[in-house]
Scaffold this motif. Sequence first.
Motif, PDB file in Angstrom:
ATOM      1  N   PRO A 157       0.437  -1.197   0.210  1.00 41.44           N
ATOM      2  CA  PRO A 157       0.046  -0.056   0.074  1.00 41.44           C
ATOM      3  C   PRO A 157       0.937   1.288  -0.229  1.00 41.44           C
ATOM      4  O   PRO A 157       0.795   2.560  -0.945  1.00 41.44           O
ATOM      5  CB  PRO A 157      -0.640   0.030   1.509  1.00 41.44           C
ATOM      6  N   ASP A 158       2.099   1.234   0.380  1.00 38.22           N
ATOM      7  CA  ASP A 158       3.116   2.458   1.153  1.00 38.22           C
ATOM      8  C   ASP A 158       3.622   2.623  -0.221  1.00 38.22           C
ATOM      9  O   ASP A 158       3.318   3.945  -1.346  1.00 38.22           O
ATOM     10  CB  ASP A 158       3.874   2.585   1.334  1.00 38.22           C
ATOM     11  N   ASN A 159       3.628   1.826  -1.362  1.00 36.84           N
ATOM     12  CA  ASN A 159       4.691   2.076  -2.779  1.00 36.84           C
ATOM     13  C   ASN A 159       2.811   2.514  -3.600  1.00 36.84           C
ATOM     14  O   ASN A 159       2.973   3.739  -4.858  1.00 36.84           O
ATOM     15  CB  ASN A 159       5.268   0.870  -3.394  1.00 36.84           C
ATOM     16  N   LEU A 160       1.748   1.923  -3.547  1.00 34.56           N
ATOM     17  CA  LEU A 160       0.688   2.901  -4.253  1.00 34.56           C
ATOM     18  C   LEU A 160       0.698   3.598  -4.047  1.00 34.56           C
ATOM     19  O   LEU A 160       0.605   4.201  -4.830  1.00 34.56           O
ATOM     20  CB  LEU A 160      -0.043   1.528  -4.210  1.00 34.56           C
ATOM     21  N   GLN A 161       0.514   4.275  -2.673  1.00 37.37           N
ATOM     22  CA  GLN A 161       0.437   5.805  -2.518  1.00 37.37           C
ATOM     23  C   GLN A 161       1.428   6.487  -2.972  1.00 37.37           C
ATOM     24  O   GLN A 161       0.938   7.734  -3.718  1.00 37.37           O
ATOM     25  CB  GLN A 161       0.175   5.752  -0.835  1.00 37.37           C
ATOM     26  N   LYS A 162       2.311   6.282  -3.203  1.00 37.61           N
ATOM     27  CA  LYS A 162       3.824   7.013  -3.442  1.00 37.61           C
ATOM     28  C   LYS A 162       3.076   7.326  -5.341  1.00 37.61           C
ATOM     29  O   LYS A 162       4.075   8.352  -6.250  1.00 37.61           O
ATOM     30  CB  LYS A 162       5.467   6.359  -3.027  1.00 37.61           C
ATOM     31  N   LEU A 163       2.800   6.084  -5.386  1.00 35.54           N
ATOM     32  CA  LEU A 163       2.639   5.833  -6.914  1.00 35.54           C
ATOM     33  C   LEU A 163       1.724   7.194  -7.498  1.00 35.54           C
ATOM     34  O   LEU A 163       1.838   7.769  -8.777  1.00 35.54           O
ATOM     35  CB  LEU A 163       2.649   4.836  -7.307  1.00 35.54           C
ATOM     36  N   GLY A 164       0.019   7.146  -6.358  1.00 31.81           N
ATOM     37  CA  GLY A 164      -0.372   8.172  -6.919  1.00 31.81           C
ATOM     38  C   GLY A 164       0.238   9.791  -6.833  1.00 31.81           C
ATOM     39  O   GLY A 164       0.227  10.300  -7.345  1.00 31.81           O
ATOM     40  N   MET A 165       1.067   9.533  -5.731  1.00 30.02           N
ATOM     41  CA  MET A 165       1.626  10.818  -5.243  1.00 30.02           C
ATOM     42  C   MET A 165       2.287  12.002  -7.107  1.00 30.02           C
ATOM     43  O   MET A 165       2.391  12.349  -6.483  1.00 30.02           O
ATOM     44  CB  MET A 165       2.833  10.827  -3.727  1.00 30.02           C
ATOM     45  N   GLU A 185      -9.679   0.379  -2.880  1.00 32.40           N
ATOM     46  CA  GLU A 185     -10.247  -0.225  -3.728  1.00 32.40           C
ATOM     47  C   GLU A 185      -9.732  -1.489  -2.655  1.00 32.40           C
ATOM     48  O   GLU A 185     -10.178  -3.366  -2.474  1.00 32.40           O
ATOM     49  CB  GLU A 185     -10.782  -0.487  -4.500  1.00 32.40           C
ATOM     50  N   GLN A 186      -8.132  -1.948  -2.807  1.00 34.29           N
ATOM     51  CA  GLN A 186      -7.221  -3.415  -2.540  1.00 34.29           C
ATOM     52  C   GLN A 186      -7.166  -3.201  -1.714  1.00 34.29           C
ATOM     53  O   GLN A 186      -6.682  -4.346  -0.522  1.00 34.29           O
ATOM     54  CB  GLN A 186      -6.674  -3.567  -3.733  1.00 34.29           C
ATOM     55  N   TYR A 187      -6.982  -2.476  -0.532  1.00 33.76           N
ATOM     56  CA  TYR A 187      -7.098  -2.440   0.812  1.00 33.76           C
ATOM     57  C   TYR A 187      -7.236  -1.352   1.888  1.00 33.76           C
ATOM     58  O   TYR A 187      -7.050  -0.352   2.674  1.00 33.76           O
ATOM     59  CB  TYR A 187      -4.396  -1.633   0.689  1.00 33.76           C
ATOM     60  N   PRO A 188      -8.175  -1.252   2.283  1.00 34.26           N
ATOM     61  CA  PRO A 188      -9.338  -0.438   2.408  1.00 34.26           C
ATOM     62  C   PRO A 188      -8.936  -0.122   4.012  1.00 34.26           C
ATOM     63  O   PRO A 188      -9.721   0.921   4.847  1.00 34.26           O
ATOM     64  CB  PRO A 188     -11.028  -1.404   2.348  1.00 34.26           C
ATOM     65  N   GLU A 189      -7.945  -1.624   4.708  1.00 32.59           N
ATOM     66  CA  GLU A 189      -8.318  -0.826   5.930  1.00 32.59           C
ATOM     67  C   GLU A 189      -6.624  -0.949   6.032  1.00 32.59           C
ATOM     68  O   GLU A 189      -6.022  -0.616   7.008  1.00 32.59           O
ATOM     69  CB  GLU A 189      -8.151  -2.209   6.848  1.00 32.59           C
ATOM     70  N   ALA A 190      -6.190  -0.191   5.107  1.00 33.45           N
ATOM     71  CA  ALA A 190      -4.237   0.119   5.543  1.00 33.45           C
ATOM     72  C   ALA A 190      -4.341   1.382   5.709  1.00 33.45           C
ATOM     73  O   ALA A 190      -5.219   1.861   5.857  1.00 33.45           O
ATOM     74  CB  ALA A 190      -3.908   0.190   3.648  1.00 33.45           C
TER      75      ALA A 190
END
Length: 324
Positions: A157-165, A185-190
Amino acid sequence: MLAFLLLAALCQQGYEYRQGSGIVDLTTGQTRSPEEFLKFAIAEREAGRPESAVAALSVLATRVPDASIRETAHFERATTYYKSGAYYEAYHDFEGFILKFPQSERVTAAKRMEMTAALDLARVGKSTWLGLSTTSTTGIDYLHDALRRYPHEDFAPDNLQKLGMFFYEREEYDRATEEFTRLLEQYPEAPEAVLSLYMLGRTAEKRFDAVDYDVKPLKDSRRHYERFLEEADRMRRFSDQGKRWVDALIPAVRERLSTVYERLLSKQLKTAEYYDWKGYPWSAEPFYLSILRDEATFRKVLPAFPETRASRHARARLIELSKK
């Protein structure tokens, strides 16, 4: 990938492994044990000589029979690529490590570094060693591939968030929205879902700024911010980090939501004023009424939401219309 394998082969030409003796430097004739040679290779890296380090580590990773030496050397070689800015090479070498040593204790670290290398390649956009015509798209594709292969790692999730940024900072707001939405959608509780939900609101605002004739992005922003406030207590339970992020962002969410509310009312006021200007006051009246209704609705979410210019004008104009 072929070019990467060729590079690894070329790196080994200055050394030779001899059974029972160790690694021989063909230039100086010096012989070291595999353990000593490993220390030498890492020292070369730390001294700012990554090419020499990679050459030495490649010998250890491919020619020495001791499996533990090969494993360590392979991981350190991939790390050397990364530390020297060779993100393309690092990505492939970490993936090669994972495939060759699937039971290693370093596999999780290799997966993390593989994603990190892909993201850095996206930012840099080029390979520093092979001179290949890589672009940011290469790194983006590599990160997506790694996330598909290893979706259950806690750092995904951290890498996906960084990609969004990454996309947000490049003002590619549609693609940023895709990544933030995918994370929710993929990590709703991260805990990273806290950041992504907030950034969906910010991204929608930016999209409205680009095309302010379309009110949909502004409504999307309102929806995301209101959801953040509604789900704040639930998101606080994700983890200690999630709680810290929620508490840190709540003031910003309220501030941004107040701004969005004011902009929504201003859009309605412009429509009402247009009909007034055209000489259709009774067509303007529903928009004035809507401004007052919406303001009351907004105040249920933000009790301190102030009276706006739009609502003051709407009240005054409705009084005038009631007299006609």
